[in-house]
Design a protein around this motif. Structure first.
Motif, short mmCIF file in Angstrom:
data_model
loop_
_atom_site.label_atom_id
_atom_site.label_comp_id
_atom_site.label_asym_id
_atom_site.label_seq_id
_atom_site.Cartn_x
_atom_site.Cartn_y
_atom_site.Cartn_z
N VAL A 214 0.83 -1.22 0.00
CA VAL A 214 0.00 0.00 0.00
C VAL A 214 0.86 1.27 0.00
O VAL A 214 0.34 2.36 -0.24
N LEU A 215 2.17 1.11 0.26
CA LEU A 215 3.08 2.27 0.19
C LEU A 215 4.49 1.75 -0.05
O LEU A 215 4.95 0.82 0.63
N ASP A 216 5.17 2.34 -1.02
CA ASP A 216 6.57 2.02 -1.32
C ASP A 216 7.30 3.35 -1.35
O ASP A 216 7.22 4.10 -2.33
N LEU A 217 8.02 3.64 -0.27
CA LEU A 217 8.52 5.00 -0.04
C LEU A 217 10.04 5.02 0.08
O LEU A 217 10.61 4.34 0.94
N PRO A 218 10.74 5.80 -0.76
CA PRO A 218 12.19 5.95 -0.58
C PRO A 218 12.51 6.77 0.66
O PRO A 218 11.79 7.71 1.00
N VAL A 219 13.58 6.38 1.35
CA VAL A 219 14.04 7.11 2.53
C VAL A 219 15.25 7.93 2.11
O VAL A 219 16.37 7.42 2.04
N GLU A 220 15.02 9.18 1.80
CA GLU A 220 16.09 10.01 1.26
C GLU A 220 16.78 10.79 2.38
O GLU A 220 16.79 12.02 2.41
N LYS A 238 8.64 13.90 8.94
CA LYS A 238 7.75 13.87 7.78
C LYS A 238 7.57 12.44 7.27
O LYS A 238 6.45 12.01 6.97
N LEU A 239 8.69 11.70 7.18
CA LEU A 239 8.61 10.31 6.76
C LEU A 239 7.79 9.48 7.76
O LEU A 239 6.94 8.67 7.37
N TYR A 240 8.05 9.70 9.04
CA TYR A 240 7.36 8.96 10.08
C TYR A 240 5.85 9.17 9.98
O TYR A 240 5.07 8.20 10.00
N ASN A 241 5.43 10.41 9.86
CA ASN A 241 4.01 10.71 9.81
C ASN A 241 3.33 10.10 8.59
O ASN A 241 2.20 9.62 8.66
#
Length: 262
Positions: A214-220, A238-241
């Protein structure tokens, strides 16, 4: 490095079919550090087991380095939450176990074990048995045993979940130090959102069962990472939220579905 396409896998419990994952697809590139996170029972460990060749999909295909996984995948190292050290073996003996299985000549074994012990900073504890080691040291032995034959990919299923907060932080830092030197591909299952953001290049959030992405998010976040610095940064928050909003929805949905089934 890893390509999972249209995979489905189910299990039977108490005479009832339970879908772990259904029509699941995921690609992981060589050298990536990918964290998998999601509600309990959503198929994260099932995905690891299929990459390792311990489970076969009922539908779809799991490819590793361009080839379908149809048997035990000897190119991966697998570290689970369970402490699987052999109590009758010393630190050296436990670390050398994979080399014994692969029948690596004794003349080579000693040097490889010595290098692994140095890599995980266990010098001085070579002749200790597991019951003489702290929890953190036991995890270092397990990590060294996983790394001893230099696998291309590390599969890690909540490896540090049983440790207290301080030891867990130390082991996360040690893992990143070792990974930064080897740059192996890592697929890391966790329930700890802070851990996932701190260590990974990407976070893949699973839905409630049957698992799908449901989410594929890069950690930049810049590497190397200082945990104290990044965890207080606006980028981290921001990433955490964003991840938590998605994850919370899936956890609540699964709990509600479980309640309706009772």
């Amino acid at each position: 490095m890893i390509n999972i396409t249209g995979v489905s896998k189910s299990f039977e419990k108490d005479g009832q079919k339970i879908d772990a994952v259904k029509d699941f697809s995921l690609t992981i590139n060589d050298g990536e550090f990918v964290a998998l996170i999601g509600p309990s029972g959503c198929g994260k460990s099932t995905v690891l087991n299929m990459i390792a060749g311990l489970l076969a999909p009922e539908e779809g295909v799991v490819e590793y380095n361009g080839e379908p996984v149809t048997a035990i995948n000897t190119s991966v190292g697998y570290m689970t939450q369970k402490d699987s050290l052999l109590p009758w073996r010393t630190t050296e003996g436990n670390i050398s176990a994979p080399l014994d299985i692969r029948r690596v000549p004794k003349s080579q074994r000693a040097a490889l074990v010595s290098q692994a012990i140095e890599k995980v900073r266990l010098g001085g504890f070579e002749r200790h048995h597991p019951d003489e080691l702290s929890g953190g040291m036991r995890k270092r032995v397990l990590l060294a045993r996983t790394l001893i034959y230099e696998p291309d990919t590390l599969l890690m299923d909540e490896p540090f979940a049983a440790l207290d907060a301080l030891l867990k932080l130390v082991m996360q830092e040690e893992l990143l130090r070792i990974w930064s030197e080897a740059r192996s591909t890592v697929v890391y299952v966790t329930h700890d959102l802070t851990e996932a953001i701190s260590i990974a290049d990407r976070i893949v959030v699973f839905s409630k069962r049957p698992g799908r992405i449901v989410l594929d998010l890069p950690v930049e976040l810049e590497r190397p990472r200082d945990f104290d610095t990044i965890r207080s940064s606006p980028e981290f928050l921001k990433l955490y939220n964003r991840v938590w909003a998605t994850l919370r929805h899936e956890v609540v949905s699964q709990e509600e579905a479980s309640g309706e089934g009772r």
